[in-house]
Scaffold this motif. Structure first.
Motif, PDB file in Angstrom:
ATOM      1  N   PHE A 126       5.452  77.748 111.397  1.00  0.00           N
ATOM      2  CA  PHE A 126       4.284  78.421 111.001  1.00  0.00           C
ATOM      3  C   PHE A 126       3.618  79.056 111.978  1.00  0.00           C
ATOM      4  CE2 PHE A 126       5.019  75.887 106.765  1.00  0.00           C
ATOM      5  CZ  PHE A 126       5.386  77.047 105.851  1.00  0.00           C
ATOM      6  N   LEU A 148      -1.181  74.986 106.212  1.00  0.00           N
ATOM      7  CA  LEU A 148       0.016  75.035 106.857  1.00  0.00           C
ATOM      8  C   LEU A 148       0.094  73.698 107.788  1.00  0.00           C
ATOM      9  CD1 LEU A 148       0.339  78.854 107.424  1.00  0.00           C
ATOM     10  CD2 LEU A 148       1.300  77.483 105.393  1.00  0.00           C
ATOM     11  N   ASP A 157       9.522  72.489 105.787  1.00  0.00           N
ATOM     12  CA  ASP A 157      10.413  73.054 104.829  1.00  0.00           C
ATOM     13  C   ASP A 157       9.720  72.978 103.468  1.00  0.00           C
ATOM     14  OD1 ASP A 157      12.054  72.838 107.005  1.00  0.00           O
ATOM     15  OD2 ASP A 157      13.029  70.830 106.607  1.00  0.00           O
ATOM     16  N   ALA A 186       7.202  75.586 102.936  1.00  0.00           N
ATOM     17  CA  ALA A 186       7.662  76.927 103.137  1.00  0.00           C
ATOM     18  C   ALA A 186       8.488  77.100 101.654  1.00  0.00           C
ATOM     19  CB  ALA A 186       8.814  77.043 104.202  1.00  0.00           C
ATOM     20  N   VAL A 197       6.250  85.096 103.527  1.00  0.00           N
ATOM     21  CA  VAL A 197       6.619  84.000 104.240  1.00  0.00           C
ATOM     22  C   VAL A 197       7.122  84.397 105.577  1.00  0.00           C
ATOM     23  CG1 VAL A 197       8.205  81.969 104.432  1.00  0.00           C
ATOM     24  CG2 VAL A 197       7.274  82.446 102.528  1.00  0.00           C
ATOM     25  N   THR A 240       5.868  82.866 109.665  1.00  0.00           N
ATOM     26  CA  THR A 240       6.728  81.968 110.154  1.00  0.00           C
ATOM     27  C   THR A 240       7.610  82.683 111.273  1.00  0.00           C
ATOM     28  OG1 THR A 240       8.376  82.708 108.614  1.00  0.00           O
ATOM     29  CG2 THR A 240       6.860  80.656 108.030  1.00  0.00           C
ATOM     30  N   SER A 244      11.040  83.384 111.887  1.00  0.00           N
ATOM     31  CA  SER A 244      11.707  83.278 110.782  1.00  0.00           C
ATOM     32  C   SER A 244      13.283  82.744 111.254  1.00  0.00           C
ATOM     33  CB  SER A 244      12.394  84.908 110.189  1.00  0.00           C
ATOM     34  OG  SER A 244      10.995  85.250 109.846  1.00  0.00           O
ATOM     35  N   ASN A 267      14.273  76.103 109.606  1.00  0.00           N
ATOM     36  CA  ASN A 267      13.289  75.851 108.423  1.00  0.00           C
ATOM     37  C   ASN A 267      13.610  76.860 107.502  1.00  0.00           C
ATOM     38  OD1 ASN A 267      11.834  74.977 111.421  1.00  0.00           O
ATOM     39  ND2 ASN A 267      11.260  73.698 109.607  1.00  0.00           N
ATOM     40  N   THR A 268      13.766  77.895 107.907  1.00  0.00           N
ATOM     41  CA  THR A 268      14.138  79.117 106.792  1.00  0.00           C
ATOM     42  C   THR A 268      15.175  78.795 105.921  1.00  0.00           C
ATOM     43  OG1 THR A 268      13.189  80.943 108.387  1.00  0.00           O
ATOM     44  CG2 THR A 268      14.550  81.781 106.462  1.00  0.00           C
ATOM     45  N   ALA A 317      14.311  75.729 103.825  1.00  0.00           N
ATOM     46  CA  ALA A 317      13.357  75.776 102.816  1.00  0.00           C
ATOM     47  C   ALA A 317      13.916  76.666 101.531  1.00  0.00           C
ATOM     48  CB  ALA A 317      12.263  76.939 103.334  1.00  0.00           C
TER      49      ALA A 317
END
Ligand code: MN
Length: 310
Positions: A102, A261, A270, A273, A285, A289, A291, A295-296, A299
């Motif tokens: 983030f 955040l 995660d 998100a 989102v 973030t 991207s 983590n994307t 999540a």
């Protein structure tokens, strides 16, 4: 074949992982948590905190992290620095937010003339990693009042579009460092620093390769060193200014998201998100973030799990 092993702490391991994210390869081995492959070196990160560099490029890559070298087959030397560096008038630069899913990447530069070094030390200015966010907010105000500085915030929308256009983090950082240095040099002109000290995230030749053919490239009296916060208070000051700008932006983004955040790129990240994907949607989102971080995907699998469980 050159083979180097270094030992890092958890926080620093995350940085290394983020740095090599684009070169990540899937490999299974006992204790192995991450592996990346460059044309001339394989990087393996183990749960124990050990990182192994194998191949012709291992010295170059290991020296980025400049840590205690264990079982090295070749010596690692840092760039030669001027002897009077710590007592000279210096512009320091540093970045933050690079390992956080983030929030933005921020870079700052700060000019500390030799006669203000004592004042900044008196204020307690030191490596931002050893200070709390609250301590830094106060300190940042004092530094900004006493010194000439510049800070750049690279918002996530711009970051993601640059990333998709083939810019890696190193290139973004290099361009931003060049910008803030340019700004500070312009503000202090006709005065000039004795030296410019960049907290090293890439070796000098790679740094300039990243910058490419910008119309104005700062090269005069520029030095690079890892852990540069400890070499001149100007870098520590820049790291604090950058960190506070990052924290302020995180607070602003937290308000727009309606939730605090978390920093970093761990499981908590995660979780939040995933919640935001459900409540605010994918579009939103992506605006807060980085991207391309893993983590994307994590999540999204949490989202799928949640849907399956309801
Ligand atoms: Mn740094």
């Amino acid at each position: 074949m050159s083979n180097i092993v270094i030992q890092l702490s958890g926080k620093e391991l995350e940085k290394v992982k983020t740095y090599y994210l684009e070169n990540k390869v899937d490999r299974n081995a006992p204790g192995l948590i991450f592996s990346a492959k460059l044309p001339d070196v394989v990087i393996s990160i183990y749960r124990s905190g050990k990182i192994m560099f194998q191949g012709a490029g291992s010295e170059r890559e290991a020296s980025r992290w400049n840590m205690d070298v264990q079982g090295s087959t070749s010596s690692i030397r840092t760039t030669h620095l001027p002897e009077n560096l710590s007592t000279s008038s210096v512009i320091g630069s540093d970045e933050t937010g690079t390992g956080d899913f983030f929030g933005p990447m921020t870079v700052a530069a700060c000019f500390v003339p030799h006669d203000k070094i004592a004042l900044l030390k008196e204020l307690g200015v030191k490596d931002s990693k050893n200070l709390t966010d609250t301590q830094m907010v106060d300190m940042s105000e004092h530094i900004k009042a006493a010194c000439i500085y510049s800070v750049l915030i690279l918002g996530n929308v711009k970051y993601n579009s640059l990333q998709q256009n083939g810019y890696n983090q190193g290139k973004m950082k290099a361009m931003m460092h060049n910008q803030v240095l340019k700004h500070v040099l312009r503000k202090i002109a006709p005065d000039k620093p004795d030296y410019i000290l960049i907290d090293e995230f890439a070796k000098k030749d790679i740094y300039y390769r990243y910058i490419g053919k910008e119309p104005e490239i700062i090269r005069e009296n520029v030095y690079f060193s890892t852990k540069a916060e400890g070499l001149h208070v100007a870098v520590a000051a820049a790291s604090i200014i950058a960190r506070v700008a990052f924290v302020e932006e995180m607070n602003r983004l937290s308000q727009s998201a309606g939730v605090t955040l978390p920093k970093g790129a761990g499981p908590k990240v995660d979780e939040i998100a995933a919640k935001l994907l459900l409540s605010k949607g994918k579009e939103f989102v992506s605006t807060i973030t980085k991207s391309h971080f893993a983590n994307t995907e994590k999540a999204w699998s949490l989202v799928k799990q949640k849907k399956r469980n309801t």
